[in-house]
Design an enzyme around this catalytic site. Structure first.
Site, mmCIF file in Angstrom:
data_model
loop_
_atom_site.group_PDB
_atom_site.id
_atom_site.type_symbol
_atom_site.label_atom_id
_atom_site.label_comp_id
_atom_site.label_asym_id
_atom_site.label_seq_id
_atom_site.Cartn_x
_atom_site.Cartn_y
_atom_site.Cartn_z
ATOM 1 N N ASP A 146 0.848 -1.188 0.000
ATOM 2 C CA ASP A 146 0.000 0.000 0.000
ATOM 3 C C ASP A 146 0.888 1.245 0.000
ATOM 4 O O ASP A 146 1.896 1.313 0.711
ATOM 5 C CB ASP A 146 -0.920 -0.003 1.227
ATOM 6 C CG ASP A 146 -2.082 0.971 1.060
ATOM 7 O OD1 ASP A 146 -3.225 0.514 0.943
ATOM 8 O OD2 ASP A 146 -1.832 2.200 1.046
ATOM 9 N N ILE A 147 0.507 2.239 -0.797
ATOM 10 C CA ILE A 147 1.308 3.457 -0.934
ATOM 11 C C ILE A 147 1.271 4.305 0.346
ATOM 12 O O ILE A 147 2.163 5.129 0.581
ATOM 13 C CB ILE A 147 0.811 4.266 -2.158
ATOM 14 C CG1 ILE A 147 1.918 5.131 -2.726
ATOM 15 C CG2 ILE A 147 -0.424 5.082 -1.839
ATOM 16 C CD1 ILE A 147 1.605 5.716 -4.099
ATOM 17 N N HIS A 178 -10.403 -5.100 -3.342
ATOM 18 C CA HIS A 178 -9.063 -5.339 -2.810
ATOM 19 C C HIS A 178 -9.189 -5.638 -1.326
ATOM 20 O O HIS A 178 -10.016 -5.046 -0.630
ATOM 21 C CB HIS A 178 -8.130 -4.139 -3.035
ATOM 22 C CG HIS A 178 -8.697 -2.846 -2.551
ATOM 23 N ND1 HIS A 178 -9.639 -2.152 -3.264
ATOM 24 C CD2 HIS A 178 -8.479 -2.136 -1.422
ATOM 25 C CE1 HIS A 178 -9.979 -1.057 -2.595
ATOM 26 N NE2 HIS A 178 -9.296 -1.028 -1.460
#
Ligand code: 5GP
Ligand code: ZN
Length: 114
Positions: free
Chosen positions: A30-31, A100
């Site tokens: 995850d960013i 997701h």
């Protein structure tokens, strides 16, 4: 889906830190991590939510969860404990409308989740 961020990541049109992938799903970092380890399990096929999957594609759900089980074992998250989160709808916090599963690990988790 043309405009979908995760479809673009799957097609490698947008870069992402891909940790694992198989025929059914990709796993990226995850960013904006919310735990020391924060991954997203993303099915290759675009659906905005689990309830949008038609019966003829319900095997996608099994394949996705089996892929997650293999991922947590391969990366030893099962030994540390982990939390799966699947936000659905804007009020839940969903911002990307391609299914997701968040995989969070590496710290103690709170309950209720908020
Ligand atoms: P949601 O809020 O829809 O449940 O989760 C979307 C997640 O995607 C967020 O945790 C967000 O940080 C992550 N995200 C958004 N854009 C990108 C991106 O371009 N790359 C990566 N790796 N993660 C992203
Ligand atoms: Zn998509």
């Amino acid at each position: 889906m043309e405009s979908c961020l995760f479809c673009k990541i799957i097609k490698k049109e947008i870069p992402a830190e891909i940790i694992d992938e198989n025929d059914h799903a990709i796993f990226i970092k995850d960013i904006s991590p919310q735990a020391p380890e924060h991954f997203l399990a993303i099915p290759r096929k675009h659906y905005p939510s689990i309830q949008a999957i038609p019966p003829e594609d319900h095997t996608l759900l099994k394949e996705l969860m089996v892929s997650v089980a293999e991922f947590v074992k391969a990366h030893k998250l099962d030994e540390k404990g982990y939390r799966l989160v699947l936000n659905s709808g804007e009020r839940s916090g969903q911002t990307v409308f391609h299914i997701h599963i968040h995989i969070l690990s590496g710290r103690a988790m709170q309950w209720p989740p908020g």
